[in-house]
Write an enzyme that holds these catalytic residues in place. Structure first.
Site, PDB file in Angstrom:
ATOM      1  N   VAL A   1       0.859  -1.190   0.000  1.00  0.00           N
ATOM      2  CA  VAL A   1       0.000   0.000   0.000  1.00  0.00           C
ATOM      3  C   VAL A   1       0.892   1.236   0.000  1.00  0.00           C
ATOM      4  CG1 VAL A   1      -1.758   1.305   1.254  1.00  0.00           C
ATOM      5  CG2 VAL A   1      -1.834  -1.197   1.245  1.00  0.00           C
TER       6      VAL A   1
ATOM      7  N   ARG B   1       0.970   5.790  -0.667  1.00  0.00           N
ATOM      8  CA  ARG B   1       0.127   6.990  -0.732  1.00  0.00           C
ATOM      9  C   ARG B   1       0.025   7.495  -2.166  1.00  0.00           C
ATOM     10  NH1 ARG B   1       2.610   8.975   3.990  1.00  0.00           N
ATOM     11  NH2 ARG B   1       1.279   8.203   5.637  1.00  0.00           N
TER      12      ARG B   1
ATOM     13  N   LYS C   1       8.438   3.659  15.943  1.00  0.00           N
ATOM     14  CA  LYS C   1       8.769   3.914  17.365  1.00  0.00           C
ATOM     15  C   LYS C   1       7.876   4.990  17.984  1.00  0.00           C
ATOM     16  CE  LYS C   1      11.703   6.110  14.503  1.00  0.00           C
ATOM     17  NZ  LYS C   1      12.886   6.180  13.725  1.00  0.00           N
TER      18      LYS C   1
ATOM     19  N   LYS D   1      12.519   5.433  21.616  1.00  0.00           N
ATOM     20  CA  LYS D   1      13.152   4.108  21.684  1.00  0.00           C
ATOM     21  C   LYS D   1      13.435   3.718  23.136  1.00  0.00           C
ATOM     22  CE  LYS D   1      15.111   4.946  17.118  1.00  0.00           C
ATOM     23  NZ  LYS D   1      16.224   5.589  16.407  1.00  0.00           N
TER      24      LYS D   1
HETATM   25  N1  HSE Z   1      16.384   8.887  12.580  1.00  0.00           N
HETATM   26  C1  HSE Z   1      16.768   7.652  13.198  1.00  0.00           C
HETATM   27  C2  HSE Z   1      18.269   7.716  13.510  1.00  0.00           C
HETATM   28  C3  HSE Z   1      16.455   6.499  12.278  1.00  0.00           C
HETATM   29  O1  HSE Z   1      18.951   8.673  13.081  1.00  0.00           O
HETATM   30  O2  HSE Z   1      18.769   6.848  14.199  1.00  0.00           O
HETATM   31  C4  HSE Z   1      16.321   5.179  12.963  1.00  0.00           C
HETATM   32  O3  HSE Z   1      15.243   5.091  13.830  1.00  0.00           O
END
Ligand code: HSE
Length: 422
Positions: free
Chosen positions: A41, A43, A100, A198
Site C-alpha cells: 500500500v 500513498r 517507534k 526508543k
Molecule cells: N532517525 C533515526 C536515527 C532512524 O537517526 O537513528 C532510525 O530510527
C-alpha cells in the site's frame, strides 16, 4: 504459506520485499513456511518504486482482505496509524511495525488490542540490532539495573564529526540527511525525541513502565558547541546523546540528553551513524550491543525476523510481562530528583570576583566542583570561558544554580550544561 501485506513501500518496505524474495530459501528453512509479500500500500501510486509486488493506495480494502496473515506497518505517523493497526488487530491479524513514535504513545493499548494475534516491533529500536529480543528473551532472568544507549544514528554522526573535524553543525546535519538516516523532520533526531521513543519502548520491556515522552527528561544536541568539544578532549571524554534508564529502588530514572563519557568506556567508542547499547542485568552483568541503527537493509532485516517469529508461532508477551510486578511495581523517578555529575560552560567578562560569585551560587545550591578550566577568548577580548565539572548532585539544584548564574550581569551568554556519565 504466510501472506504479507506491506503498508508503506518506501525505503524499508522495498527492503522487506527484497529480503523475502532473495532469502526465501533460508527463511522457509528457518520457519518451515513460505513467507510471501502479496500486496503493497502506498500513498502516491504515480511514484516509481523498485518492487515486484502489486501496489494500491486503498488501505481500507487491504485491511478488509481475509487472505492476508500479517501486515507490515511502515507508514509512520501516530494517531491515524494507531487506528489502522488497531483495526487489523481487532480482525485477529498480526502486525509487524518499525514505528517507534506509535509505540512510544500506544504500546500498551496495542498490547491489549492484540488478543488473538502478535505485534512484532524489533525494527523500532536500533534498526538491525536485535535488542528487543536480547532484553525480552535473552536477559529475562535478570532485573535490569541500567540501560545506556546510543539510539539515534543522526545525532551520533553529528557528534562524532564534531569531535573529529571542524565542520559546522548545519553542514554535518545535511550530510546525515543525505545518508538517509534522519527522520522526515530532523528536529526529532536533534531534539532527542526519537531516542526517547526508543528508550520508552526498552523501558517497558525492562521495567514494565508505561511512561510517555512528556514524562521524562529529554534534551537534544542543539546547544553543543566547539567549546564543549574542546573541554571533552582536554579531559578525555566523548560526547554522546544517551538514552539512560537506571533502577533506583522502586523507581526508574529515564532520561535522554547529551552526556560526557570517559573515552575508555566501550560505549564512548561507538562512532558515526552506528548505534550501541549497554544493558546491565543483576546476574549477567554488562552486555553490549552494536550495529546499524537504521537504513534500508538493517531495518528490513529486523522486520523480516519478526515475520519469521510469527510464522514459527512461538509466543512471547509483546512487552515481556505475563503479569505485573505486583509488590515491586516500579515508577518513573521525577526529573528533578535525578542525581548525576554535570559539566557547565559559562562565558563571562574577565573581571575581579566573577569566579567567586559563580562558586558562591554553586555552594548555595549544594554543588561541589570536581575540576575547573579557564580559557581566554582570542576573538572577543575581555571575555573568558569557564568550564566546571561537578561531583554528583541533584538535577533540581543544578537547574536552580544555572538560572542564578544566567542572571549575573557579567555572564555574556546562556550557560551550557551537559551531564557526565561515568
Ligand atoms: N532517525 C533515526 C536515527 C532512524 O537517526 O537513528 C532510525 O530510527
Amino acid at each position: 504459506m504466510i501472506k504479507v501485506a506491506v503498508l508503506g513501500v518506501g525505503t524499508v518496505g522495498s527492503g522487506v520485499v527484497d529480503i523475502l524474495e532473495k532469502n526465501a530459501d533460508i527463511i522457509q528453512a528457518r520457519c518451515g513456511k513460505k513467507i510471501v509479500p502479496i500486496i503493497g500500500v502506498v500513498r502516491d501510486l504515480s511514484k516509481k518504486r523498485d518492487v515486484s509486488i502489486p501496489l494500491t493506495d486503498d488501505v481500507k480494502s487491504v485491511i478488509n482482505r481475509d487472505d492476508i496473515d500479517i501486515y507490515v506497518e511502515l507508514m509512520g505517523g501516530v494517531e491515524q496509524t494507531y487506528q489502522v493497526v488497531k483495526e487489523i488487530l481487532n480482525r485477529g491479524k498480526s502486525v509487524v511495525t518499525a514505528n517507534k513514535a506509535l509505540l512510544a504513545y500506544h504500546r500498551y493499548d496495542l498490547q491489549k488490542a492484540a488478543k488473538k494475534s502478535t505485534i512484532g516491533f524489533e525494527a523500532s529500536v536500533a534498526g538491525g540490532i536485535p535488542i528487543i529480543k536480547a532484553l525480552r528473551e535473552g536477559l529475562s532472568a535478570n532485573h535490569i539495573t541500567a540501560i545506556k544507549g546510543i539510539l539515534n544514528g543522526t545525532c551520533n554522526y553529528i557528534l562524532t564529526k564534531m569531535m573529529n573535524e571542524k565542520g559546522s553543525f548545519k553542514d554535518i546535519l545535511k550530510e546525515a540527511q543525505e545518508l538517509g538516516y534522519a527522520e522526515a523532520d530532523p528536529a526529532f533526531d536533534i531534539g532527542g525525541l526519537d531516542a526517547a521513543h526508543k528508550l520508552l519502548i526498552l523501558s517497558s520491556i525492562a521495567y514494565g513502565i508505561d511512561a510517555k515522552p512528556e514524562d521524562i527528561l529529554i534534551e537534544g544536541i542543539e546547544n553543543i558547541g566547539h567549546e564543549d568539544i574542546y573541554f571533552a578532549k582536554e579531559f578525555e571524554y566523548s560526547i554522546k546523546l544517551l538514552g539512560i534508564a537506571k533502577k533506583q529502588g522502586k523507581r526508574v530514572e529515564l532520561r535522554v540528553h547529551p552526556s560526557l563519557i570517559p573515552q575508555d568506556k566501550m560505549i564512548a567508542k561507538v562512532d558515526g551513524v552506528m548505534n550501541g547499547i549497554s544493558l546491565i542485568g543483576d546476574f549477567v552483568g554488562e552486555t553490549m550491543y552494536y550495529g546499524a541503527g537504521a537504513g534500508k537493509n538493517a531495518t528490513a532485516s529486523a522486520v523480516v525476523a519478526d515475520l519469521v517469529d510469527i510464522a514459527r508461532e512461538g509466543q512471547s508477551p509483546m512487552l515481556g510481562f505475563k503479569s505485573s510486578l505486583e509488590n515491586s511495581k516500579l515508577t518513573v523517578m521525577p526529573k528533578d530528583e535525578v542525581k548525576t555529575k554535570y559539566y557547565f560552560r559559562v562565558k563571562v567578562k574577565d573581571k575581579i570576583g566573577v569566579l567567586a560569585k559563580i562558586a558562591n551560587i554553586m555552594e548555595r545550591s549544594q554543588i561541589s566542583i570536581e575540576s575547573f578550566l579557564q580559557k581566554m577568548e582570542t576573538k572577543q577580548l575581555g571575555t573568558t570561558t569557564l568550564f566546571f565539572a561537578t561531583h554528583h548532585c541533584k538535577e533540581a539544584n543544578v537547574q536552580e544554580a544555572l538560572r542564578e548564574i544566567e542572571k549575573l550581569e557579567f555572564v555574556s551568554a546562556k550557560p551550557v550544561m551537559i551531564r557526565i556519565e561515568d
